[in-house]
Motif scaffolding. Structure first.
Motif, mmCIF file in Angstrom:
data_model
loop_
_atom_site.group_PDB
_atom_site.id
_atom_site.type_symbol
_atom_site.label_atom_id
_atom_site.label_comp_id
_atom_site.label_asym_id
_atom_site.label_seq_id
_atom_site.Cartn_x
_atom_site.Cartn_y
_atom_site.Cartn_z
ATOM 1 N N ALA A 3 0.829 -1.206 0.000
ATOM 2 C CA ALA A 3 0.000 0.000 0.000
ATOM 3 C C ALA A 3 0.862 1.254 0.000
ATOM 4 O O ALA A 3 0.603 2.212 -0.749
ATOM 5 C CB ALA A 3 -0.936 -0.015 1.210
ATOM 6 N N LEU A 7 1.253 4.003 -2.943
ATOM 7 C CA LEU A 7 1.005 5.431 -2.726
ATOM 8 C C LEU A 7 2.139 6.268 -3.327
ATOM 9 O O LEU A 7 1.899 7.233 -4.060
ATOM 10 C CB LEU A 7 0.853 5.703 -1.229
ATOM 11 N N VAL A 35 -3.206 4.125 -7.158
ATOM 12 C CA VAL A 35 -3.335 4.217 -5.695
ATOM 13 C C VAL A 35 -4.491 3.358 -5.208
ATOM 14 O O VAL A 35 -4.388 2.653 -4.191
ATOM 15 C CB VAL A 35 -3.517 5.687 -5.270
ATOM 16 N N THR A 38 -3.486 -0.541 -5.527
ATOM 17 C CA THR A 38 -2.400 -0.980 -4.643
ATOM 18 C C THR A 38 -2.766 -0.844 -3.173
ATOM 19 O O THR A 38 -2.154 -1.495 -2.324
ATOM 20 C CB THR A 38 -1.115 -0.185 -4.924
ATOM 21 N N ASN A 39 -3.733 0.007 -2.863
ATOM 22 C CA ASN A 39 -4.127 0.182 -1.465
ATOM 23 C C ASN A 39 -5.389 -0.603 -1.117
ATOM 24 O O ASN A 39 -5.895 -0.473 0.000
ATOM 25 C CB ASN A 39 -4.337 1.663 -1.161
ATOM 26 N N THR A 332 -6.262 6.887 1.905
ATOM 27 C CA THR A 332 -5.343 5.784 2.191
ATOM 28 C C THR A 332 -4.822 5.840 3.620
ATOM 29 O O THR A 332 -4.782 6.909 4.245
ATOM 30 C CB THR A 332 -4.152 5.813 1.218
#
Length: 452
Positions: A3, A7, A35, A38-39, A332
């Motif tokens: 994560a 970012l 973002v 991946t988060n 996030t």
């Protein structure tokens, strides 16, 4: 770990794409998706409810500030096409002499932007005259970039009280302040920016002369004669009327209250309660007056103003897309940790506020984007710490105008394209006057606010 890496990948990719002149709207959408994925954020919700329509959503921002962007671009188009902007610059040429090219460029940019003309219009309007002046003074074009960004892109946008710029309007919606918040701090910071910026530019001018560095036109530059530039321009006194009208209209409620009018009644209460609509009205009114005053604008006034509104669409969407990306980042866990680290840092609140605003503006490459994100995610924390709304307004606005102008800033890229120069040739001067100078001025103003 993925994560956090995602970012940084999304933010780094945004900067990399901007530096390569990739469309910033496409870049912001792509990086937001990086973002999100991946988060592990919910994809549909993050696109619809966050990127597009959240509190920091692209369309939310565009809706809030459309009228201000449109009115500002319309006013800029009228002032440009009527040659009123050129008239003001020519008046400075006659007063100071063509050899004062740096001063003329800075002062012209400052007058026009403080009067409500958008930065991009100022650059386009000033470039032909700048070529002639810098050729006559035999100064390198890189210094034109430094001079126009100092005058049009620093103290008149973020520091001086009363300016109708988007940077001065954004804090009013969150904090309930007006465009004249913390006027003494703003004047102090603006003066520091001007003085330091001119000192640097004059130093560079003398160094260029000593090194034999002179004017070199770009391959597509067409340098007009001074006579052709001055042809068909209105008198500078008439040209100043619309600029004065913008500031005068914004100031009118304050003048009325000072003369004893009821601040809670009628048009005064309306103006005070409409921090976006009132300056938009001032710009639209000034556009109408300019059309009446200048014959060249009366030939097709509706088409002229319509083209001005059209000019606002791409800058508005570009800024909105960057803010939408920031809205996704704000969801996030990494950003939450960053927020807690900044707010909870063992440093004075004003210092951490400067750090937060500068960091966000630097990441997004946008002062208005960074400021909007700061107001939505940090402002409540600093109000809770006891920082006055007026200080937050002025200092955050000034802080947003520093690291936003790093090499990936869209305005910097457009300026270099117009001037047919590369980052290697001209960014040093732009960076000094739009990054280093505003950062120093903001820190000095911050110190003043902590003392008084």
């Amino acid at each position: 770990m993925i994560a956090i890496l995602g970012l940084f990948l999304g933010m780094g990719l945004l900067i990399w794409l901007a530096l390569r002149d990739v469309n910033i709207i496409f870049a912001a959408v792509l990086c937001a998706m990086v973002v999100i994925l991946t988060n592990g954020l919910p994809f549909a919700q993050s696109i619809n409810d966050t990127f597009l329509f959240g509190d920091l959503g692209a369309f939310t921002f565009a809706g809030r500030f459309f009228l201000l962007f449109a009115a500002g671009a319309m006013f800029g188009r009228v002032m440009s096409e009527s040659h009123a902007a050129t008239s003001i610059a020519m008046a400075l040429v006659n007063a100071l002499g063509a050899q004062r090219a740096l001063w003329i460029t800075v002062l012209s940019g400052a007058l026009l932007t403080y009067g409500g003309v958008v930065v991009f219009v100022v650059i386009f309007a000033m470039y032909p005259l700048g070529l002639r002046l810098f050729q006559a003074a035999d100064l390198p074009k890189r210094l034109f970039c430094g001079a126009i960004t100092l005058g049009a892109g620093t103290f008149t946008l973020t520091a001086l009280p009363g300016t109708p710029s988007i940077h001065n309007v954004i804090p009013t919606l969150k904090l309930g302040t007006d465009l004249f918040a913390a006027p003494l701090l703003g004047i102090f910071g603006g003066a520091i920016m001007f003085i330091l910026g001119m000192f640097y530019l004059e130093h560079e001018r003398k160094k260029a002369i000593a090194n034999g560095e002179g004017f070199e036109p770009g391959p597509n530059d067409s340098i007009p004669s001074m006579e052709s530039i001055a042809k068909d321009v209105p008198h500078w006194g008439l040209a100043m009327i619309p600029l004065v009208l913008v500031i005068g209209t914004i100031l009118a409620p304050r003048f009325a209250v000072a003369m004893g009018a009821d601040a809670e009644a009628g048009w005064i209460a309306f103006a005070s309660s409409q921090p976006v609509l009132w300056p938009s009205f001032a710009l639209a009114l000034a556009s109408l007056v300019a059309v009446i005053l200048f014959s060249s604008a009366r030939a097709a006034p509706v088409r002229l103003m319509g083209n001005g509104v059209q000019d606002s669409i791409i800058p508005l969407l570009a800024t909105s897309a960057v803010i939408g990306f920031g809205g996704v980042v704000a969801q996030t866990g990494g950003f939450a940790a960053f927020t807690q680290a900044i707010v909870g840092a063992d440093m004075p609140p004003l210092v951490s506020m400067f750090a937060a605003t500068s960091t966000i503006s630097g990441i997004t490459g946008s002062s208005s984007g960074g400021l909007q994100i700061f107001m939505a995610t940090f402002a409540d924390s600093y109000l809770a710490m006891g920082v006055s709304p007026e200080e937050i307004h002025r200092l955050a606005a000034m802080a947003s105008g520093g690291f936003d102008s790093l090499p990936h800033c869209g305005a910097v890229i457009v300026l270099l394209q117009i001037c047919q120069l590369t980052h290697r040739q001209a960014y040093k001067d732009i960076g000094v006057v739009t990054v280093i100078v505003p950062v120093i001025a903001t820190l000095l103003t911050l110190a003043l606010a902590m003392i008084v």
